[in-house]
Scaffold this motif. Sequence first.
Motif, mmCIF file in Angstrom:
data_model
loop_
_atom_site.group_PDB
_atom_site.id
_atom_site.type_symbol
_atom_site.label_atom_id
_atom_site.label_comp_id
_atom_site.label_asym_id
_atom_site.label_seq_id
_atom_site.Cartn_x
_atom_site.Cartn_y
_atom_site.Cartn_z
ATOM 1 N N TYR A 1 0.834 -1.217 0.000
ATOM 2 C CA TYR A 1 0.000 0.000 0.000
ATOM 3 C C TYR A 1 0.868 1.266 0.000
ATOM 4 C CZ TYR A 1 -2.616 -3.950 1.681
ATOM 5 O OH TYR A 1 -3.106 -5.212 1.828
ATOM 6 N N VAL A 2 0.189 2.401 -0.211
ATOM 7 C CA VAL A 2 0.925 3.672 -0.198
ATOM 8 C C VAL A 2 0.750 4.240 1.202
ATOM 9 C CG1 VAL A 2 1.322 5.825 -1.418
ATOM 10 C CG2 VAL A 2 0.074 3.992 -2.550
ATOM 11 N N LEU A 3 1.641 3.846 2.074
ATOM 12 C CA LEU A 3 1.459 4.219 3.475
ATOM 13 C C LEU A 3 2.810 4.571 4.064
ATOM 14 C CD1 LEU A 3 -0.317 4.411 5.979
ATOM 15 C CD2 LEU A 3 -0.176 1.959 6.229
ATOM 16 N N GLY B 1 -7.446 12.955 5.069
ATOM 17 C CA GLY B 1 -6.741 12.080 4.133
ATOM 18 C C GLY B 1 -7.003 12.504 2.702
ATOM 19 N N GLY B 2 -6.427 11.738 1.785
ATOM 20 C CA GLY B 2 -6.557 12.065 0.374
ATOM 21 C C GLY B 2 -7.979 11.899 -0.136
ATOM 22 N N SER B 3 -8.671 10.863 0.359
ATOM 23 C CA SER B 3 -10.035 10.627 -0.130
ATOM 24 C C SER B 3 -10.931 11.806 0.236
ATOM 25 C CB SER B 3 -10.621 9.360 0.496
ATOM 26 O OG SER B 3 -9.762 8.273 0.285
ATOM 27 N N LEU B 4 -10.770 12.288 1.466
ATOM 28 C CA LEU B 4 -11.602 13.423 1.889
ATOM 29 C C LEU B 4 -11.220 14.689 1.136
ATOM 30 C CD1 LEU B 4 -12.052 12.955 5.725
ATOM 31 C CD2 LEU B 4 -13.808 12.941 3.956
ATOM 32 N N ARG C 1 -10.170 4.710 -6.133
ATOM 33 C CA ARG C 1 -11.611 4.566 -5.895
ATOM 34 C C ARG C 1 -12.236 5.786 -5.216
ATOM 35 N NH1 ARG C 1 -14.057 -0.386 -7.027
ATOM 36 N NH2 ARG C 1 -15.941 0.695 -6.454
ATOM 37 N N SER C 2 -11.398 6.581 -4.591
ATOM 38 C CA SER C 2 -11.939 7.758 -3.892
ATOM 39 C C SER C 2 -12.633 8.716 -4.858
ATOM 40 C CB SER C 2 -10.836 8.487 -3.118
ATOM 41 O OG SER C 2 -9.744 8.768 -3.950
ATOM 42 N N VAL C 3 -12.285 8.641 -6.139
ATOM 43 C CA VAL C 3 -12.942 9.524 -7.119
ATOM 44 C C VAL C 3 -14.386 9.037 -7.326
ATOM 45 C CG1 VAL C 3 -12.855 10.457 -9.459
ATOM 46 C CG2 VAL C 3 -10.718 9.963 -8.232
ATOM 47 N N THR D 1 -0.585 7.101 -9.894
ATOM 48 C CA THR D 1 -1.737 6.211 -9.716
ATOM 49 C C THR D 1 -1.398 5.146 -8.674
ATOM 50 O OG1 THR D 1 -1.001 4.836 -11.541
ATOM 51 C CG2 THR D 1 -2.633 6.532 -12.059
ATOM 52 N N VAL D 2 -2.448 4.707 -8.004
ATOM 53 C CA VAL D 2 -2.224 3.864 -6.840
ATOM 54 C C VAL D 2 -1.580 2.515 -7.197
ATOM 55 C CG1 VAL D 2 -4.607 3.000 -6.877
ATOM 56 C CG2 VAL D 2 -3.324 2.966 -4.746
ATOM 57 N N SER D 3 -1.853 1.982 -8.393
ATOM 58 C CA SER D 3 -1.282 0.662 -8.707
ATOM 59 C C SER D 3 0.143 0.765 -9.233
ATOM 60 C CB SER D 3 -2.137 -0.054 -9.753
ATOM 61 O OG SER D 3 -3.393 -0.336 -9.224
ATOM 62 N N VAL E 1 -6.461 17.488 -9.559
ATOM 63 C CA VAL E 1 -5.397 16.485 -9.640
ATOM 64 C C VAL E 1 -5.367 15.707 -8.330
ATOM 65 C CG1 VAL E 1 -2.908 16.100 -9.758
ATOM 66 C CG2 VAL E 1 -3.970 17.757 -11.294
ATOM 67 N N ASP E 2 -5.480 14.393 -8.441
ATOM 68 C CA ASP E 2 -5.298 13.550 -7.270
ATOM 69 C C ASP E 2 -3.795 13.271 -7.153
ATOM 70 O OD1 ASP E 2 -5.081 11.696 -5.318
ATOM 71 O OD2 ASP E 2 -6.391 10.187 -6.238
ATOM 72 N N GLY E 3 -3.166 14.046 -6.290
ATOM 73 C CA GLY E 3 -1.723 13.876 -6.079
ATOM 74 C C GLY E 3 -1.430 13.232 -4.743
ATOM 75 N N LEU F 1 -3.222 16.432 -1.803
ATOM 76 C CA LEU F 1 -1.901 15.955 -1.366
ATOM 77 C C LEU F 1 -2.135 15.101 -0.121
ATOM 78 C CD1 LEU F 1 0.061 19.344 -1.413
ATOM 79 C CD2 LEU F 1 -0.062 17.669 -3.249
ATOM 80 N N ASP F 2 -1.142 14.329 0.232
ATOM 81 C CA ASP F 2 -1.324 13.466 1.406
ATOM 82 C C ASP F 2 -0.076 13.491 2.289
ATOM 83 O OD1 ASP F 2 -3.484 12.209 2.440
ATOM 84 O OD2 ASP F 2 -3.354 10.408 1.198
ATOM 85 N N PRO F 3 0.016 14.471 3.196
ATOM 86 C CA PRO F 3 1.178 14.494 4.093
ATOM 87 C C PRO F 3 1.336 13.204 4.908
ATOM 88 C CG PRO F 3 0.035 16.594 4.185
ATOM 89 C CD PRO F 3 -0.818 15.665 3.362
ATOM 90 N N HIS F 4 0.264 12.427 5.069
ATOM 91 C CA HIS F 4 0.479 11.164 5.801
ATOM 92 C C HIS F 4 1.078 10.074 4.916
ATOM 93 C CE1 HIS F 4 -4.132 10.002 5.477
ATOM 94 N NE2 HIS F 4 -3.496 9.617 4.403
ATOM 95 N N LYS F 5 1.408 10.440 3.708
ATOM 96 C CA LYS F 5 2.210 9.524 2.893
ATOM 97 C C LYS F 5 3.644 10.081 2.829
ATOM 98 C CE LYS F 5 -1.590 7.651 0.068
ATOM 99 N NZ LYS F 5 -2.693 7.945 0.956
ATOM 100 N N LEU F 6 3.899 10.995 1.887
ATOM 101 C CA LEU F 6 5.303 11.352 1.637
ATOM 102 C C LEU F 6 5.895 12.370 2.613
ATOM 103 C CD1 LEU F 6 5.523 11.372 -2.257
ATOM 104 C CD2 LEU F 6 5.776 9.507 -0.647
HETATM 105 C C1 PLP Z 1 -3.698 7.957 -5.831
HETATM 106 C C2 PLP Z 1 -4.383 7.905 -4.498
HETATM 107 N N1 PLP Z 1 -5.460 8.670 -4.285
HETATM 108 C C3 PLP Z 1 -6.124 8.656 -3.119
HETATM 109 C C4 PLP Z 1 -5.721 7.836 -2.095
HETATM 110 C C5 PLP Z 1 -6.523 7.823 -0.825
HETATM 111 O O1 PLP Z 1 -5.828 8.500 0.172
HETATM 112 P P1 PLP Z 1 -6.258 8.298 1.706
HETATM 113 O O2 PLP Z 1 -5.983 6.870 2.018
HETATM 114 O O3 PLP Z 1 -5.376 9.262 2.410
HETATM 115 O O4 PLP Z 1 -7.702 8.636 1.821
HETATM 116 C C6 PLP Z 1 -4.615 7.021 -2.272
HETATM 117 C C7 PLP Z 1 -4.171 6.109 -1.196
HETATM 118 O O5 PLP Z 1 -3.287 5.341 -1.331
HETATM 119 C C8 PLP Z 1 -3.912 7.063 -3.501
HETATM 120 O O6 PLP Z 1 -2.828 6.308 -3.722
#
Ligand code: PLP
Length: 476
Positions: A83-85, A143-146, A185-187, A240-242, A265-267, A294-299
């Motif tokens: 995962y991206v964590l 988080g990024g989804s929100l 999937r958050s989109v 992208t997540v994959s 942009v989903d970054g 952006l997701d500070p809890h990732k990078l």
């Molecule tokens: C491209 C992308 N968008 C959105 C998310 C969702 O982020 P979050 O888990 O912080 O809600 C992720 C999580 O891995 C992601 O890789």
Amino acid sequence: MNELLLTDDERAHAGARLVALLDSYERGLAEADILPVPDRAQLAGLLAPMPDKGIGLDALFDRWEDVVLPGSTTVAHPRFLAYVLGPPNGVAPYAEALAAAINQNCNFWQLSPAASVVERSVLEWLASVVGFPAGAKGILTGGGSLATLQALATALHDRVPDFHASGLQRDHAPLVVYTSVEAHRSVDKAAAILGVGLDNVRHIATDDRHRMDVSALRRAVEQDRRNGLRPWCVVATCGTVSTGSVDPLDAIADLCSDEDLWLHVDGAYGALFLLSEGMRELMGGCARADSITLDPHKLLYAPLEAGCLLVRDGAKLRDAYAFDSSYLTVAEDPLMTDYMDYGPQLSRSFKAFKVWSAVQAFGVEAFRSANERTLELAQRFGRGVQEAEGLRLLAPVVLTAVCFSVDGVEDHASLLEELAAENVALLGPVVVGGERGVRACFTNHRTSVGDVDLILERLRGRVAFQARGFAPDPAN
Ligand SMILES: Cc1ncc(COP(=O)(O)O)c(C=O)c1O
């Protein structure tokens, strides 16, 4: 006497035990089980009725050590690569403790003056990293989804006449949002939650490098217009997540400007690699978005939760979320911000503190080099996969995700289980272009070259075993 406070002695004792616990946790990480097998009986014990009389400090700390820690996934283990964590940085736990003690409510500035400026400082810095102009505003999210959900709500307010009053209840043609088949999937989730509807999400095909196909996007927009629908928004992905692919952001931004579409942009995964100037060519187009996640809890390796939404024209973010409420008025202040006017929450935690504190303590350069290290580790791992007989890359290594398959392995899930059971690594499952495989995602600042080589060696061993297992008996 106040039963909810600690005495001076108890406070000193609690502090000492906490410090000792944090220290032994950190020292034990590399040897810890990445995926401990939970002791189900012990965990079920947590469901016992709440005690009427408290168990006291020492018993509580014992329970943390004996039950909670052994039943927790070691996401900071250097070979946790699923995962991206991002695992937390070293300063964050202390900042979190102080944030809990001062318990600022980051809704309006009177309840959180310093916190409001700290959040502003983090947001202005992140906006400059992305390349947004001075009028940009933002908010830290769960988080990024929100962040994406909040971005799309902003885009609805901006692009749909009377949205504030009528929502989507007017009898208009459906709005359409475009994203790629590789999008997170958050989109979809945001479109469903906001009432746009999954039927109105177009998942545009990708090219051979898993990037959104801009010609296909243009055709889809034209076709929807011809059919009387309302093209409204494009969500491009920076990482992208994959596979970690980056959509052609500039070409998509050109199209959005030609077609008058909101560009988000989903970054969440990739955009913070912009800390390195070298990434501008690949992802500089982020600067042209109307909004970005952006997701500070990732990078930035902030502990959960810390996501971020930035909107190029900050007034649009405020228009979407500011409501008058007579019981919550404080005079506007040029320095401070009322963050309740920039997002859906009223009571909000001081998420910016852990982000700001770590960047202050370690400096931006430390984060830049941690991220560059993960990029290099992914390249090394990718090369190792390419060079090993029986291992096959499923996608180019663009960022830090390495997707591969092992020849002859039908069921990659059991390979993942084996690697985890032997504490070699926790990797994740992936499907690339319909093909199943394994994904190692290097978003862990503790991972070393030695860790990469150890996993590769184990995988080569697995291939050799596989070959022996299936090779015809040389005696026959
Ligand atoms: C491209 C992308 N968008 C959105 C998310 C969702 O982020 P979050 O888990 O912080 O809600 C992720 C999580 O891995 C992601 O890789």
